[in-house]
Design an enzyme around this catalytic site. Structure first.
Site, PDB file in Angstrom:
ATOM      1  N   ASP A   1      -8.126 -18.166 -54.536  1.00 37.67           N
ATOM      2  CA  ASP A   1      -8.401 -18.652 -53.586  1.00 37.67           C
ATOM      3  C   ASP A   1      -9.359 -19.180 -52.184  1.00 37.67           C
ATOM      4  O   ASP A   1      -8.780 -17.208 -51.316  1.00 37.67           O
ATOM      5  CB  ASP A   1      -6.738 -18.548 -53.356  1.00 37.67           C
ATOM      6  CG  ASP A   1      -6.295 -20.044 -52.270  1.00 37.67           C
ATOM      7  OD1 ASP A   1      -7.102 -20.535 -51.474  1.00 37.67           O
ATOM      8  OD2 ASP A   1      -4.686 -20.103 -52.210  1.00 37.67           O
ATOM      9  N   HIS A   2      -9.621 -19.809 -51.514  1.00 34.12           N
ATOM     10  CA  HIS A   2     -10.594 -19.407 -51.027  1.00 34.12           C
ATOM     11  C   HIS A   2     -10.239 -19.157 -49.556  1.00 34.12           C
ATOM     12  O   HIS A   2     -10.615 -18.822 -48.604  1.00 34.12           O
ATOM     13  CB  HIS A   2     -12.026 -19.656 -50.375  1.00 34.12           C
ATOM     14  CG  HIS A   2     -13.077 -19.361 -49.886  1.00 34.12           C
ATOM     15  ND1 HIS A   2     -13.657 -18.695 -49.447  1.00 34.12           N
ATOM     16  CD2 HIS A   2     -14.691 -19.807 -50.193  1.00 34.12           C
ATOM     17  CE1 HIS A   2     -14.481 -18.318 -49.355  1.00 34.12           C
ATOM     18  NE2 HIS A   2     -15.830 -19.430 -49.710  1.00 34.12           N
ATOM     19  N   ARG A   3      -9.275 -19.662 -49.376  1.00 35.78           N
ATOM     20  CA  ARG A   3      -7.813 -19.814 -48.083  1.00 35.78           C
ATOM     21  C   ARG A   3      -7.870 -17.952 -47.879  1.00 35.78           C
ATOM     22  O   ARG A   3      -8.160 -17.253 -46.961  1.00 35.78           O
ATOM     23  CB  ARG A   3      -7.090 -20.944 -47.972  1.00 35.78           C
ATOM     24  CG  ARG A   3      -7.227 -21.951 -48.292  1.00 35.78           C
ATOM     25  CD  ARG A   3      -5.674 -23.172 -48.632  1.00 35.78           C
ATOM     26  NE  ARG A   3      -5.305 -22.168 -49.510  1.00 35.78           N
ATOM     27  CZ  ARG A   3      -3.847 -22.459 -49.515  1.00 35.78           C
ATOM     28  NH1 ARG A   3      -3.499 -23.097 -48.811  1.00 35.78           N
ATOM     29  NH2 ARG A   3      -3.639 -22.084 -51.017  1.00 35.78           N
TER      30      ARG A   3
END
Length: 202
Positions: free
Chosen positions: A197-199
């Site tokens: 999850d790039h967040r």
């Protein structure tokens, strides 16, 4: 004909849809030469006490747990106003069951030796398939491993198990041609893909 969706299937569908819609996935794939790894497993099992059989998956769980301790920023979950960073490598293990999938958690996997890990995973898989897990045994976790190597799957990208920050997809170990110091050779290679999850994970 129409087949009615059970409650488990509905929950899985809802969580997968939520994950793909809300978590910006990115994917990292590596090929791992595992001949030495397999030799180590063979030697460990030769010395293991009766009733203990360390699997490839147990060793992958152990390696992932140590990696998460070495890179704590990857042991994370996005929670909007803040990030949750986990102190332990609480590793969820994807297990196929009748009607769907369940992810029992190996709590603080980094604190377990391989023999203890082997006994824990065997117990969780057995009880998951017989429907005997308590809710707290498959709720939570900081990271998931999904292994489809036993089905002959070479490579795949898994959907993140929300609200976790990453999942590791493990393919089959197989003999492949490789180049070593400019020469062609044969090695046992296992392809793994991290969905993150790039967040939460850079």
């Amino acid at each position: 004909y129409l087949e009615e969706n059970g409650q488990m299937r509905k929950v899985i569908a809802e969580r997968l849809q939520q994950s793909k819609q809300q978590a910006p996935h990115f994917y990292l794939t590596v090929d791992c030469k595992i001949d030495t790894f397999l030799d180590a497993r063979k030697a460990l099992n030769a010395k293991a006490p009766d009733g203990v059989k360390i699997s490839v998956n147990d060793m992958i769980i152990r390696a992932a747990a140590m990696a998460l301790m070495a890179v704590p920023q990857a042991n994370a979950s996005w929670e909007g106003d803040h990030m949750r960073l986990f102190r332990n490598a609480d590793i969820s293990m994807a297990v196929a069951v009748e009607g769907g999938l369940i992810t029992p958690v190996i709590w603080a996997a980094e604190q377990m030796g391989l023999a203890a890990l082997s006994q824990t995973t065997s117990d969780l898989v057995e009880r998951a398939r017989s429907g005997q897990l308590a809710l707290e045994e498959y709720t939570g976790g900081s990271f998931t491993i999904s292994n489809l190597g036993m089905f002959g799957i070479r490579e795949f990208a898994a959907v993140i198990n929300p609200p976790q920050g990453a999942i590791l997809a493990v393919g089959q170990g197989e003999q492949r041609p490789v180049v070593i110091d400019g020469d062609l050779a044969v090695a046992t290679v296992m392809t793994v893909t991290l969905s993150a999850d790039h967040r939460a994970v850079d």
